[in-house]
Design an enzyme around this catalytic site. Structure first.
Site, PDB file in Angstrom:
ATOM      1  CE  LYS A  80      -1.887  -1.248   3.759  1.00  0.00           C
ATOM      2  NZ  LYS A  80      -1.936  -2.465   4.284  1.00  0.00           N
TER       3      LYS A  80
ATOM      4  NE  ARG B 213      -4.358  -1.546  10.087  1.00  0.00           N
ATOM      5  CZ  ARG B 213      -3.436  -1.250   9.201  1.00  0.00           C
ATOM      6  NH1 ARG B 213      -4.173  -0.195   9.337  1.00  0.00           N
ATOM      7  NH2 ARG B 213      -2.398  -1.770   9.517  1.00  0.00           N
TER       8      ARG B 213
ATOM      9  NE  ARG C  42       7.318  -2.161   6.270  1.00  0.00           N
ATOM     10  CZ  ARG C  42       6.230  -2.587   6.410  1.00  0.00           C
ATOM     11  NH1 ARG C  42       5.762  -2.060   5.482  1.00  0.00           N
ATOM     12  NH2 ARG C  42       6.214  -3.587   7.752  1.00  0.00           N
TER      13      ARG C  42
ATOM     14  NE  ARG D 203       5.571  -0.589  10.089  1.00  0.00           N
ATOM     15  CZ  ARG D 203       4.651  -0.517   9.393  1.00  0.00           C
ATOM     16  NH1 ARG D 203       5.034   0.359   8.452  1.00  0.00           N
ATOM     17  NH2 ARG D 203       3.877  -1.338   9.598  1.00  0.00           N
TER      18      ARG D 203
ATOM     19  NE  ARG E  71       2.273  -5.776  11.053  1.00  0.00           N
ATOM     20  CZ  ARG E  71       3.377  -5.033  10.111  1.00  0.00           C
ATOM     21  NH1 ARG E  71       4.016  -5.340  10.540  1.00  0.00           N
ATOM     22  NH2 ARG E  71       2.868  -4.521   9.230  1.00  0.00           N
TER      23      ARG E  71
HETATM   24  P1  AP5 Z   1       4.954  -1.800   1.692  1.00  0.00           P
HETATM   25  O1  AP5 Z   1       4.688  -0.581   0.760  1.00  0.00           O
HETATM   26  O2  AP5 Z   1       5.447  -0.944   3.205  1.00  0.00           O
HETATM   27  O3  AP5 Z   1       3.601  -2.417   1.924  1.00  0.00           O
HETATM   28  P2  AP5 Z   1       2.034  -1.704   3.130  1.00  0.00           P
HETATM   29  O4  AP5 Z   1       1.671  -2.403   2.145  1.00  0.00           O
HETATM   30  O5  AP5 Z   1       2.793  -0.576   3.042  1.00  0.00           O
HETATM   31  O6  AP5 Z   1       2.565  -2.704   4.443  1.00  0.00           O
HETATM   32  P3  AP5 Z   1       2.396  -1.847   6.727  1.00  0.00           P
HETATM   33  O7  AP5 Z   1       3.073  -2.987   6.951  1.00  0.00           O
HETATM   34  O8  AP5 Z   1       3.068  -0.431   5.765  1.00  0.00           O
HETATM   35  O9  AP5 Z   1       0.848  -2.045   6.274  1.00  0.00           O
HETATM   36  P4  AP5 Z   1       0.072  -2.257   7.908  1.00  0.00           P
HETATM   37  O10 AP5 Z   1      -1.037  -2.368   7.242  1.00  0.00           O
HETATM   38  O11 AP5 Z   1       0.508  -3.461   8.737  1.00  0.00           O
HETATM   39  O12 AP5 Z   1       0.812  -0.562   8.180  1.00  0.00           O
HETATM   40  P5  AP5 Z   1       0.404   0.432   8.725  1.00  0.00           P
HETATM   41  O13 AP5 Z   1       1.801   0.978   8.566  1.00  0.00           O
HETATM   42  O14 AP5 Z   1      -0.669   0.774   7.871  1.00  0.00           O
HETATM   43  O15 AP5 Z   1       5.482  -2.909   0.936  1.00  0.00           O
HETATM   44  C1  AP5 Z   1       6.058  -3.833   2.170  1.00  0.00           C
HETATM   45  C2  AP5 Z   1       7.398  -4.300   1.734  1.00  0.00           C
HETATM   46  O16 AP5 Z   1       7.130  -5.113   0.676  1.00  0.00           O
HETATM   47  C3  AP5 Z   1       8.475  -3.079   1.216  1.00  0.00           C
HETATM   48  O17 AP5 Z   1       9.882  -4.425   1.676  1.00  0.00           O
HETATM   49  C4  AP5 Z   1       8.798  -3.365  -0.207  1.00  0.00           C
HETATM   50  O18 AP5 Z   1       9.329  -2.621  -0.983  1.00  0.00           O
HETATM   51  C5  AP5 Z   1       8.082  -4.742  -1.027  1.00  0.00           C
HETATM   52  N1  AP5 Z   1       7.194  -4.511  -1.237  1.00  0.00           N
HETATM   53  C6  AP5 Z   1       6.029  -3.139  -1.779  1.00  0.00           C
HETATM   54  N2  AP5 Z   1       5.846  -3.555  -3.095  1.00  0.00           N
HETATM   55  C7  AP5 Z   1       5.832  -4.438  -4.030  1.00  0.00           C
HETATM   56  C8  AP5 Z   1       5.952  -5.704  -4.996  1.00  0.00           C
HETATM   57  N3  AP5 Z   1       5.440  -4.953  -6.382  1.00  0.00           N
HETATM   58  N4  AP5 Z   1       6.460  -6.591  -5.540  1.00  0.00           N
HETATM   59  C9  AP5 Z   1       7.784  -6.420  -4.368  1.00  0.00           C
HETATM   60  N5  AP5 Z   1       8.447  -5.805  -2.448  1.00  0.00           N
HETATM   61  C10 AP5 Z   1       7.393  -5.527  -2.767  1.00  0.00           C
HETATM   62  O19 AP5 Z   1       0.371  -0.169  10.448  1.00  0.00           O
HETATM   63  C11 AP5 Z   1       0.659   0.541  11.408  1.00  0.00           C
HETATM   64  C12 AP5 Z   1      -0.128  -0.278  13.059  1.00  0.00           C
HETATM   65  O20 AP5 Z   1      -0.090   1.121  13.220  1.00  0.00           O
HETATM   66  C13 AP5 Z   1      -0.769  -1.199  12.845  1.00  0.00           C
HETATM   67  O21 AP5 Z   1      -0.338  -2.343  13.281  1.00  0.00           O
HETATM   68  C14 AP5 Z   1      -1.953  -0.769  13.885  1.00  0.00           C
HETATM   69  O22 AP5 Z   1      -1.306  -0.805  14.984  1.00  0.00           O
HETATM   70  C15 AP5 Z   1      -1.738   1.360  13.932  1.00  0.00           C
HETATM   71  N6  AP5 Z   1      -2.614   2.009  12.685  1.00  0.00           N
HETATM   72  C16 AP5 Z   1      -2.506   2.564  11.997  1.00  0.00           C
HETATM   73  N7  AP5 Z   1      -3.295   2.774  11.082  1.00  0.00           N
HETATM   74  C17 AP5 Z   1      -4.805   2.076  11.399  1.00  0.00           C
HETATM   75  C18 AP5 Z   1      -5.663   2.372  11.700  1.00  0.00           C
HETATM   76  N8  AP5 Z   1      -6.571   2.970  10.605  1.00  0.00           N
HETATM   77  N9  AP5 Z   1      -6.607   1.606  12.634  1.00  0.00           N
HETATM   78  C19 AP5 Z   1      -6.102   1.307  13.031  1.00  0.00           C
HETATM   79  N10 AP5 Z   1      -4.613   0.919  13.851  1.00  0.00           N
HETATM   80  C20 AP5 Z   1      -4.229   1.457  12.748  1.00  0.00           C
HETATM   81 MG    MG Z   2       2.674   1.135   4.807  1.00  0.00          MG
END
Ligand code: AP5
Ligand code: MG
Ligand code: ZN
Length: 219
Positions: free
Chosen positions: A14, A89, A128, A161, A172
């Site tokens: 994402k 979410r 990552r 991270r 997660r």
């Molecule tokens: P990346 O682009 O970083 O993936 P992502 O989908 O953004 O994954 P996240 O881990 O950031 O999602 P998340 O939902 O768990 O975390 P968030 O920060 O939102 O890509 C991942 C890896 O793959 C990277 O190494 C990248 O280089 C590689 N990659 C990407 N695309 C690729 C491709 N096409 N091919 C190959 N490799 C690729 O949330 C973190 C925490 O915050 C949550 O656990 C929760 O505690 C809290 N939180 C955040 N939002 C909320 C909410 N709305 N409600 C409640 N809690 C929340």
């Molecule tokens: Mg992300």
């Protein structure tokens, strides 16, 4: 205000695809995860509220999330375009977003569901690396920096991270299944869901999303 949502499991890409779309479209990237990590880093009260949930891979309470999202939207103008990443979410967050959009005359146009097989999600998260300085995201195998451990863009140090440890990753993914996956049906029923095969390269994934936006804009 018009908005799109990037929906998908942890590691689906994402954030990566949002960074590309930010360059190729007029959408502003709104990532609740990035906002929370910034609040933790700067020691803001909301960061203190969120920290323990994030470290455990649990969702931060809806009330906290809605507060930071509303604050962010209040900063914007009426004709802004938003791209939500990692928000909403829960069904509760989705309903509150619907209300907020109705109040401001805004609308949601597309919800892109980034589909990636589970094994690939785990390997994306395990490899990552993130720049401590500018936040650029790499992957040790898939998207490596030209010098190990160093950001190509700014020379900053790359780190892993805290919630990318194996144990937290598994939680997660579980939390996504239990609390977020129901949003797929929620938006399908509203006719907003667009499935995207996000196991492809990041550039192909970005192009697929951009093509949908281009073909349906103004419709
Ligand atoms: P990346 O682009 O970083 O993936 P992502 O989908 O953004 O994954 P996240 O881990 O950031 O999602 P998340 O939902 O768990 O975390 P968030 O920060 O939102 O890509 C991942 C890896 O793959 C990277 O190494 C990248 O280089 C590689 N990659 C990407 N695309 C690729 C491709 N096409 N091919 C190959 N490799 C690729 O949330 C973190 C925490 O915050 C949550 O656990 C929760 O505690 C809290 N939180 C955040 N939002 C909320 C909410 N709305 N409600 C409640 N809690 C929340
Ligand atoms: Mg992300
Ligand atoms: Zn950097």
């Amino acid at each position: 205000m018009e908005a799109i949502i990037l929906l998908g499991a942890p590691g689906a890409g994402k954030g990566t695809v949002a960074e590309l779309l930010k360059e190729s479209t007029h959408y502003q990237h709104v990532s609740t995860g990035d906002m929370l990590r910034a609040a933790v880093k700067s020691g803001k009260p909301v960061g203190l509220e969120a920290k323990s949930y994030m470290e455990a891979g649990e969702l931060v309470p809806d009330e906290v999330i809605m507060r930071i999202v509303k604050e962010r939207l209040d900063e914007g103008a009426d004709d802004d375009l938003y791209m939500f990443d990692g928000f909403p979410r829960t069904i509760e967050q989705a309903s509150l977003l619907d209300l907020a959009l109705r109040d401001t005359g805004g609308r949601l146009t597309h919800v892109f569901m980034l589909q990636v097989p589970r094994d690939e999600l785990v390997s994306r998260l395990a490899g990552r690396r993130v720049c401590r300085n500018c936040g650029a995201v790499y992957h040790v195998k898939n998207i490596p920096p030209s010098t190990e451990g160093i950001c190509d863009t700014c020379g900053g140090e790359l780190y892993q991270r805290a919630d990318d440890s194996e144990e937290t990753v598994l939680n997660r993914l579980e939390v996504f299944k239990k609390q977020t996956e129901s949003l797929i049906d929620y938006y399908q029923e509203k006719g907003l869901l667009v499935d995207i095969d996000a196991a492809k390269s990041k550039d192909q994934t970005e192009e697929d999303i951009r093509n949908v936006l281009a073909s349906e804009s103004g419709a």
